[in-house]
Structure formats: C-alpha cells, structure tokens
Design a protein around this motif. Sequence first.
Motif, PDB file in Angstrom:
ATOM      1  N   ASN A  96      17.579  54.724 -49.514  1.00  0.00           N
ATOM      2  CA  ASN A  96      16.354  54.238 -50.147  1.00  0.00           C
ATOM      3  C   ASN A  96      15.953  52.854 -49.638  1.00  0.00           C
ATOM      4  OD1 ASN A  96      18.864  53.825 -51.675  1.00  0.00           O
ATOM      5  ND2 ASN A  96      17.637  52.680 -53.161  1.00  0.00           N
ATOM      6  N   HIS A  97      16.944  51.971 -49.412  1.00  0.00           N
ATOM      7  CA  HIS A  97      16.607  50.614 -48.968  1.00  0.00           C
ATOM      8  C   HIS A  97      16.031  50.610 -47.558  1.00  0.00           C
ATOM      9  CE1 HIS A  97      17.984  48.012 -52.291  1.00  0.00           C
ATOM     10  NE2 HIS A  97      18.731  49.070 -52.580  1.00  0.00           N
ATOM     11  N   ILE A 153      12.823  65.039 -50.418  1.00  0.00           N
ATOM     12  CA  ILE A 153      11.822  64.991 -51.488  1.00  0.00           C
ATOM     13  C   ILE A 153      11.952  63.610 -52.111  1.00  0.00           C
ATOM     14  CG2 ILE A 153      10.993  66.041 -53.639  1.00  0.00           C
ATOM     15  CD1 ILE A 153      10.902  67.930 -51.184  1.00  0.00           C
ATOM     16  N   SER A 154      10.945  62.763 -51.905  1.00  0.00           N
ATOM     17  CA  SER A 154      11.080  61.366 -52.304  1.00  0.00           C
ATOM     18  C   SER A 154       9.717  60.722 -52.513  1.00  0.00           C
ATOM     19  CB  SER A 154      11.837  60.602 -51.211  1.00  0.00           C
ATOM     20  OG  SER A 154      11.827  59.222 -51.467  1.00  0.00           O
ATOM     21  N   ILE A 199       4.237  64.080 -53.211  1.00  0.00           N
ATOM     22  CA  ILE A 199       3.570  64.663 -54.394  1.00  0.00           C
ATOM     23  C   ILE A 199       4.591  65.405 -55.260  1.00  0.00           C
ATOM     24  CG2 ILE A 199       1.843  66.374 -55.131  1.00  0.00           C
ATOM     25  CD1 ILE A 199       0.297  65.511 -52.471  1.00  0.00           C
ATOM     26  N   ASP A 200       5.471  66.196 -54.624  1.00  0.00           N
ATOM     27  CA  ASP A 200       6.524  66.902 -55.373  1.00  0.00           C
ATOM     28  C   ASP A 200       7.427  65.915 -56.120  1.00  0.00           C
ATOM     29  OD1 ASP A 200       5.588  69.313 -54.483  1.00  0.00           O
ATOM     30  OD2 ASP A 200       7.179  69.647 -52.999  1.00  0.00           O
ATOM     31  N   LYS A 260      13.361  56.701 -59.376  1.00  0.00           N
ATOM     32  CA  LYS A 260      12.658  56.668 -58.088  1.00  0.00           C
ATOM     33  C   LYS A 260      13.569  56.314 -56.910  1.00  0.00           C
ATOM     34  CE  LYS A 260       8.408  54.697 -56.120  1.00  0.00           C
ATOM     35  NZ  LYS A 260       7.319  53.726 -56.358  1.00  0.00           N
ATOM     36  N   PHE A 261      14.667  55.562 -57.172  1.00  0.00           N
ATOM     37  CA  PHE A 261      15.525  55.170 -56.044  1.00  0.00           C
ATOM     38  C   PHE A 261      16.446  56.301 -55.594  1.00  0.00           C
ATOM     39  CE2 PHE A 261      17.623  53.184 -59.830  1.00  0.00           C
ATOM     40  CZ  PHE A 261      18.836  53.871 -59.824  1.00  0.00           C
ATOM     41  N   ASN A 262      16.408  57.449 -56.266  1.00  0.00           N
ATOM     42  CA  ASN A 262      17.101  58.646 -55.788  1.00  0.00           C
ATOM     43  C   ASN A 262      16.094  59.583 -55.126  1.00  0.00           C
ATOM     44  OD1 ASN A 262      19.554  57.702 -56.778  1.00  0.00           O
ATOM     45  ND2 ASN A 262      19.248  58.641 -58.790  1.00  0.00           N
TER      46      ASN A 262
END
Length: 318
Positions: free
Chosen positions: A105-106, A148-149, A161-162, A191-193
């Motif tokens: 994520n970072h 998916i993020s 969007i998903d 959100k960070f996953n």
Amino acid sequence: MGYPNGLVPQGKQPLFSFGVITDVQYADIPDGHSVLGVPRYYRNSILVLQKAVQNWNNRQNISFSLNLGDIVDGFCPKDQSLKAVTKVVKEFDKFNGRVYHMIGNHCLYNLPRSKLLPLMTFPNVERAYYDFSPISEYRFIVLDGYDISAIGWPHDHPHTIDAVNLLNEKNPNLEKNSPNGLVGLERRFVKFNGGVGKEQLEWLDKTLQDATKSNQKVVVCCHIPLDPGASLEESLLWNYDEVMDVIHRYDCVKVCLAGHDHKGGHSVDSCGVHHRVLEAALECPPGTDAFGYIDVYEDRLSLIGTDRMASSEMVFNH
C-alpha cells in the motif's frame, strides 16, 4: 567418532537459500510513529536494507532475495516519491542476484502501478502477480494483494470501483482507513488493505494445478497476510478466505510469506500450511536490524533471522 558437546551436525546442505526483508518504508523525513504509537525510523530503514544486502552478498550462497513490499513510506513528500523509490531500488540492485518485489500500500501511495512496476523490474509490467521456479522441485507464487484496491489504479478503473463499493458496504466510517466499530475479522475492511481479483484467483488455481502436475512444492508470497492466526485482523487480505480456499484444494503449498503487519507472526493453519509474517525493517531503532535468509530443504523452510526478525523452523507436515 564422538562430536564435541554431543552435538550432531545437521549434515544436509539446503537445496538453495534466499534473502528476505519487508516494509523498509524509507522516507527522507524525521522519525515518527504509527497510529498505535509504535516508533518508525524512516531514514534508518535504508541502512537496515544496506546491511541486509551486504549480509546476503557476503554469504555467497543466496540465490535470490524477496522484498515483501512497502519500500517507501506514505509520508514521503510526493514530489520526492520517484527519487525515493529509485534510491531504494538502487540499494536492492546492489545484491548479487535477482530481487523479486511485491507492491504494498505504501508503494501505491507514492506512485501509480504504471510507474512502479517498470521501476521495480517486475517480470510483467502489465500485472504485479507472477511465479518463478529457482529449482525444478520448488515454485514461488507472488500474489498482488492490491489487485482490487482503492489505491494505485485510476479512479474510474473497474478495480477501484469494486474496492470503493466493498468498503462502502463493509465499513461505515467516513475515514475508510479506520476499523473503528468493526468487530473481529470484519476489521480487515479498511482502505490500506486490498483483495485478489477473479482473474488472479483463476490464474492462482491454474498455477497450483501446474505445480501439482510438476510435483513441485510451493511457497506463496503476498504483502498482505492470508491467515488470522499470524496477523492482526485489520492487516488481513479482504478475501483471504477465498484465496486460502484455492490454496487448500492442493497439497503442494507448504508456506505463505507476508509483510504488512509490522510486528510479525507465525501460524500453522488447519491444513498444515505455515504462515510467516515478517517483521518490518521500518521499526528498527538505529543499531538494530530486521532481515534474514531462508534455507530451503525437501521437508522444511528454515528462516535465520537477524536481530528483530525472529528465526523460524517451518517443517512440512505432508
């Protein structure tokens, strides 16, 4: 012939060995701390990486190394993102062998996938999941946990969007990085996953089929952990259960390696698969380290950790 102190030497040489490090999260900014108050050493982390590379090179038997993700930190000023990523990649490039990267994520807070994947020399710059076989008996599968993020893709991309729809459904907080009010395993919907998409799940299934036919043992690698026993609930892959359902269809997967949950962890799931979440380089105070190397045998993986990275014996039960 007797051995000193009654110790019997191991005897068996590993089939091969590889280096491991995760969550370097370098940034040229003063030290800070996590939302939980754990200190973070943004400038020191690149020194930990330098020591890791030096250690692997000095051993002369490290076939490749794995970076389990998050090479730069989200607090890195965005006008420095490209420079910071390039700087860390150059340190990895000093290793005398191939480095296999994962995105975290970072990484995605700093640069979009279109820039990250070529910079980090992914085998296929079109996607962040892939597999490789260092020897014929073993295969490594690298998953993209941010397939998916809500970060890293363009805002109008179907995967964004998903992700946004899933977060809106599962997490009532205005701040989607907050698990406040979420209970148990539901805390992973932040959100960070991220999650593994349908196409990648199908690819995983086909790759495991192929590994089974080839009589290979498999190590699955993902930045985000895949087992609640090895990780905090809020650090789990959104659809870890779907991914593990695919993995558990086959006997070939022996170990899953991850980062993301900085304190680290180790569990063995109901099917005997080891889950080892590695300790973060970012949280090493100056003068300490967190990296290691893994000796691979026919019947086990043996992690020899340095300092804050705990050593682990992962013996296969089938």
